[in-house]
Design a protein around this motif. Structure first.
Motif, PDB file in Angstrom:
ATOM      1  N   ASP A   1       8.058   2.902   9.466  1.00 29.26           N
ATOM      2  CA  ASP A   1       7.588   1.754   9.398  1.00 29.26           C
ATOM      3  C   ASP A   1       7.936   0.618   8.148  1.00 29.26           C
ATOM      4  OD1 ASP A   1       5.311   1.144   7.648  1.00 29.26           O
ATOM      5  OD2 ASP A   1       5.053   3.232   8.709  1.00 29.26           O
ATOM      6  N   SER A   2       7.743  -1.010   8.332  1.00 25.88           N
ATOM      7  CA  SER A   2       8.618  -2.079   7.300  1.00 25.88           C
ATOM      8  C   SER A   2       7.753  -0.839   5.607  1.00 25.88           C
ATOM      9  CB  SER A   2       8.223  -2.793   7.501  1.00 25.88           C
ATOM     10  OG  SER A   2       6.988  -2.996   7.627  1.00 25.88           O
ATOM     11  N   GLY A   3       6.245  -0.963   5.842  1.00 24.46           N
ATOM     12  CA  GLY A   3       6.159  -0.360   4.715  1.00 24.46           C
ATOM     13  C   GLY A   3       6.634   0.561   3.486  1.00 24.46           C
ATOM     14  N   THR A   4       6.280   1.540   4.431  1.00 25.83           N
ATOM     15  CA  THR A   4       6.361   2.749   3.857  1.00 25.83           C
ATOM     16  C   THR A   4       8.479   2.933   3.780  1.00 25.83           C
ATOM     17  OG1 THR A   4       5.078   4.076   5.321  1.00 25.83           O
ATOM     18  CG2 THR A   4       7.488   5.236   3.821  1.00 25.83           C
ATOM     19  N   LEU A   5       9.713   1.878   4.270  1.00 22.91           N
ATOM     20  CA  LEU A   5      10.623   1.495   3.804  1.00 22.91           C
ATOM     21  C   LEU A   5      11.194   0.560   2.447  1.00 22.91           C
ATOM     22  CD1 LEU A   5      12.389   0.958   6.957  1.00 22.91           C
ATOM     23  CD2 LEU A   5      12.965   2.737   5.683  1.00 22.91           C
TER      24      LEU A   5
ATOM     25  N   VAL B   1       8.261   0.997   0.402  1.00 23.48           N
ATOM     26  CA  VAL B   1       7.568   1.888  -1.346  1.00 23.48           C
ATOM     27  C   VAL B   1       9.002   2.708  -1.473  1.00 23.48           C
ATOM     28  CG1 VAL B   1       6.172   3.721  -1.742  1.00 23.48           C
ATOM     29  CG2 VAL B   1       5.101   2.056  -0.291  1.00 23.48           C
ATOM     30  N   VAL B   2       9.752   3.092  -0.495  1.00 22.84           N
ATOM     31  CA  VAL B   2      11.047   4.232  -0.754  1.00 22.84           C
ATOM     32  C   VAL B   2      11.609   3.690  -1.803  1.00 22.84           C
ATOM     33  CG1 VAL B   2      12.601   5.664  -0.085  1.00 22.84           C
ATOM     34  CG2 VAL B   2      10.426   5.703   0.579  1.00 22.84           C
ATOM     35  N   ARG B   3      12.621   1.918  -1.305  1.00 26.70           N
ATOM     36  CA  ARG B   3      13.537   1.288  -1.439  1.00 26.70           C
ATOM     37  C   ARG B   3      12.993   0.849  -3.235  1.00 26.70           C
ATOM     38  NH1 ARG B   3      13.984  -1.875   4.198  1.00 26.70           N
ATOM     39  NH2 ARG B   3      15.198  -0.768   4.531  1.00 26.70           N
ATOM     40  N   GLY B   4      11.272   0.632  -3.093  1.00 27.77           N
ATOM     41  CA  GLY B   4      11.145   0.225  -4.507  1.00 27.77           C
ATOM     42  C   GLY B   4      11.109   1.580  -5.956  1.00 27.77           C
ATOM     43  N   LEU B   5      11.390   2.810  -5.171  1.00 23.71           N
ATOM     44  CA  LEU B   5      11.199   3.614  -6.174  1.00 23.71           C
ATOM     45  C   LEU B   5      12.153   3.570  -7.608  1.00 23.71           C
ATOM     46  CD1 LEU B   5      11.721   6.922  -3.577  1.00 23.71           C
ATOM     47  CD2 LEU B   5       9.201   6.483  -5.474  1.00 23.71           C
ATOM     48  N   PRO B   6      12.708   4.154  -8.479  1.00 29.57           N
ATOM     49  CA  PRO B   6      13.598   3.906  -9.560  1.00 29.57           C
ATOM     50  C   PRO B   6      14.690   4.648  -9.433  1.00 29.57           C
ATOM     51  CG  PRO B   6      11.052   4.268 -10.290  1.00 29.57           C
ATOM     52  CD  PRO B   6      10.967   4.903  -8.883  1.00 29.57           C
TER      53      PRO B   6
ATOM     54  N   SER C   1       1.011  -0.958   0.154  1.00 31.47           N
ATOM     55  CA  SER C   1       0.111   0.245  -0.455  1.00 31.47           C
ATOM     56  C   SER C   1       1.321   1.046   0.116  1.00 31.47           C
ATOM     57  CB  SER C   1      -1.061   0.339   1.151  1.00 31.47           C
ATOM     58  OG  SER C   1       0.009   0.144   2.434  1.00 31.47           O
ATOM     59  N   LYS C   2       0.756   2.292  -0.889  1.00 30.71           N
ATOM     60  CA  LYS C   2       0.835   3.889  -1.001  1.00 30.71           C
ATOM     61  C   LYS C   2       0.868   4.162   0.929  1.00 30.71           C
ATOM     62  CE  LYS C   2       0.035   4.021  -5.087  1.00 30.71           C
ATOM     63  NZ  LYS C   2      -1.338   4.684  -6.468  1.00 30.71           N
ATOM     64  N   PRO C   3       1.926   5.126   0.925  1.00 27.70           N
ATOM     65  CA  PRO C   3       2.377   5.609   2.398  1.00 27.70           C
ATOM     66  C   PRO C   3       1.303   7.225   2.264  1.00 27.70           C
ATOM     67  CG  PRO C   3       4.157   6.151   1.299  1.00 27.70           C
ATOM     68  CD  PRO C   3       3.228   4.990   0.408  1.00 27.70           C
ATOM     69  N   ASN C   4       1.067   7.477   2.939  1.00 26.73           N
ATOM     70  CA  ASN C   4       0.120   8.541   3.588  1.00 26.73           C
ATOM     71  C   ASN C   4       0.987   9.641   2.988  1.00 26.73           C
ATOM     72  OD1 ASN C   4      -0.626  11.507   5.049  1.00 26.73           O
ATOM     73  ND2 ASN C   4      -1.900  10.507   5.630  1.00 26.73           N
ATOM     74  N   PRO C   5       0.870  10.844   2.290  1.00 26.13           N
ATOM     75  CA  PRO C   5       1.701  11.777   1.039  1.00 26.13           C
ATOM     76  C   PRO C   5       2.373  12.539   3.282  1.00 26.13           C
ATOM     77  CG  PRO C   5       0.045  11.754   0.268  1.00 26.13           C
ATOM     78  CD  PRO C   5      -0.116  10.660   0.885  1.00 26.13           C
TER      79      PRO C   5
END
Length: 62
Positions: free
Chosen positions: A35-39, A41-46, A2-6
């Protein structure tokens, strides 16, 4: 994933000096207690340079 809250995302990325590379964003998120979910998402950025917070949010938002 899931996408983190902006707003939460920007809290975790506080202190980043833009332009910034993905690894800089990951380090900031880790340092600021993301949190791990946000991390994930950030690690998955191009792997590129981001000019500012809005560019990061746009990339995550699709």
């Amino acid at each position: 994933m899931s996408k983190p809250n902006p707003i939460e995302l920007q809290k975790y990325l506080s202190g980043v000096d833009y332009p910034a590379k993905r690894d800089d964003l990951v380090r900031a998120a880790e340092k600021n207690g993301a949190d791990s979910g946000t991390l994930d998402v950030v690690r998955g950025l191009p792997d590129r340079t981001y000019e500012g917070p809005s560019g990061v949010s746009k990339e995550i938002g699709g």
